[in-house]
Design a protein around this motif. Structure first.
Motif, PDB file in Angstrom:
ATOM      1  N   MET A 106      50.929  52.329  13.628  1.00  0.00           N
ATOM      2  CA  MET A 106      51.967  51.434  13.097  1.00  0.00           C
ATOM      3  C   MET A 106      51.757  49.973  13.448  1.00  0.00           C
ATOM      4  O   MET A 106      52.236  49.082  12.748  1.00  0.00           O
ATOM      5  CB  MET A 106      53.341  51.898  13.586  1.00  0.00           C
ATOM      6  N   ILE A 107      51.072  49.704  14.551  1.00  0.00           N
ATOM      7  CA  ILE A 107      50.717  48.329  14.893  1.00  0.00           C
ATOM      8  C   ILE A 107      49.212  48.266  15.138  1.00  0.00           C
ATOM      9  O   ILE A 107      48.679  48.984  15.960  1.00  0.00           O
ATOM     10  CB  ILE A 107      51.493  47.788  16.109  1.00  0.00           C
ATOM     11  N   GLU A 108      48.560  47.436  14.395  1.00  0.00           N
ATOM     12  CA  GLU A 108      47.114  47.340  14.537  1.00  0.00           C
ATOM     13  C   GLU A 108      46.577  46.031  13.981  1.00  0.00           C
ATOM     14  O   GLU A 108      47.124  45.473  13.026  1.00  0.00           O
ATOM     15  CB  GLU A 108      46.430  48.502  13.818  1.00  0.00           C
ATOM     16  N   LYS A 109      45.529  45.555  14.612  1.00  0.00           N
ATOM     17  CA  LYS A 109      44.807  44.382  14.139  1.00  0.00           C
ATOM     18  C   LYS A 109      43.348  44.566  14.520  1.00  0.00           C
ATOM     19  O   LYS A 109      43.002  44.460  15.699  1.00  0.00           O
ATOM     20  CB  LYS A 109      45.379  43.091  14.733  1.00  0.00           C
ATOM     21  N   PRO A 110      42.474  44.853  13.537  1.00  0.00           N
ATOM     22  CA  PRO A 110      41.064  45.095  13.844  1.00  0.00           C
ATOM     23  C   PRO A 110      40.398  43.864  14.452  1.00  0.00           C
ATOM     24  O   PRO A 110      40.800  42.721  14.193  1.00  0.00           O
ATOM     25  CB  PRO A 110      40.461  45.419  12.469  1.00  0.00           C
ATOM     26  N   ILE A 111      39.377  44.106  15.253  1.00  0.00           N
ATOM     27  CA  ILE A 111      38.616  42.994  15.821  1.00  0.00           C
ATOM     28  C   ILE A 111      37.889  42.269  14.696  1.00  0.00           C
ATOM     29  O   ILE A 111      37.673  42.815  13.614  1.00  0.00           O
ATOM     30  CB  ILE A 111      37.603  43.494  16.874  1.00  0.00           C
ATOM     31  N   ASP A 112      37.512  41.037  14.973  1.00  0.00           N
ATOM     32  CA  ASP A 112      36.783  40.249  13.982  1.00  0.00           C
ATOM     33  C   ASP A 112      35.501  40.973  13.582  1.00  0.00           C
ATOM     34  O   ASP A 112      34.774  41.519  14.424  1.00  0.00           O
ATOM     35  CB  ASP A 112      36.430  38.878  14.556  1.00  0.00           C
ATOM     36  N   GLY A 113      35.235  40.976  12.280  1.00  0.00           N
ATOM     37  CA  GLY A 113      34.037  41.616  11.781  1.00  0.00           C
ATOM     38  C   GLY A 113      34.285  42.988  11.180  1.00  0.00           C
ATOM     39  O   GLY A 113      33.397  43.549  10.524  1.00  0.00           O
TER      40      GLY A 113
END
Length: 232
Positions: free
Chosen positions: A135-142
């Motif tokens: 429900m909460i997520e933000k992938p790393i750059d790339g």
């Protein structure tokens, strides 16, 4: 009383015991001088502003339960769950489960924005429950959202255990494994409704606030309770 009625009563009692409203009422109390959380008293005179955050499958229910106790004392915050509904004093954001989506990223952006508004004299309560990993997520750059979704789908279908699953999730996330906690200077406490047998804090919700500085308290385990109820 028949065995069926006895078992039904036991099952209903267990379900009541793990309800968010019951658990929160047993964990948080408020009087004229103190906010008491998990038997620790926090003097109100030392709290500039109080914030409430609640994330996971029980995110909406836990937020509503806390609002009943804290009321207008709540300055701000955010609830995130996979349900549709509203809170009285904070915003509720509907996300997705079990797969990460754009709604998951939008929820993180709102969460970080709200957490960054807090000062060092503010205090927060962060309610965490199972399902928060999606429900909460933000992938790393790339890593694009599309690729992140493919990785998540592959992991979910692989049959690996939840601990291994969340270890991988933390490695490709900007917020898991305590990284979310870095977005605030405020002090606070995390109340955890576990869905993992053994209550491993590093596993539940992929541990977004577990940075070694913020107290975490297991306030219930719906996995064990429901398992015992079904066994009865």
């Amino acid at each position: 009383m028949s065995n069926k009625k006895i078992l039904t009563e036991i099952y209903n009692q267990v379900l009541q015991a793990v309800k968010a409203d019951t658990i929160i009422r047993n964990t948080i109390s408020l009087d004229e001088k103190n906010l008491t959380i998990y038997n620790t008293a926090y003097p109100l005179k030392k709290i500039n502003n109080l914030y409430l955050f609640s994330v996971g499958k029980a995110g909406l229910a836990m937020a509503k339960a806390a609002e009943k106790i804290l009321g207008s004392l709540i300055k701000g915050g955010l609830a995130i769950s996979h349900q549709v509904g509203q809170c009285s004093f904070i915003e509720h954001h509907t996300s997705t489960h079990p797969l990460v989506s754009q709604r998951s990223i939008e929820g993180v952006d709102k969460l970080i924005e709200s957490m960054q508004t807090m000062d060092q004299d503010d205090f927060f309560i962060f309610c965490l429950s199972g399902g928060a990993s999606a429900m909460i997520e933000k992938p790393i750059d790339g890593i694009s959202l599309e690729n992140f979704q493919k990785i998540s789908s592959a992991l979910l279908g692989s049959g690996i255990d939840i601990k291994t699953l969340n270890t991988v999730r933390k490695a490709i996330s900007q917020i898991k494994g305590g990284k979310l906690a870095n977005h605030t200077k405020a002090k606070g406490v995390v109340l955890v409704l576990s869905d993992v047998i053994g209550d491993d804090l590093t596993t539940i919700g992929s541990a977004p606030m577990l940075n070694g500085k913020i107290p975490h308290h297991i306030i219930g385990n719906n996995a064990i309770a429901l398992k015992e109820a079904r066994r009865s």
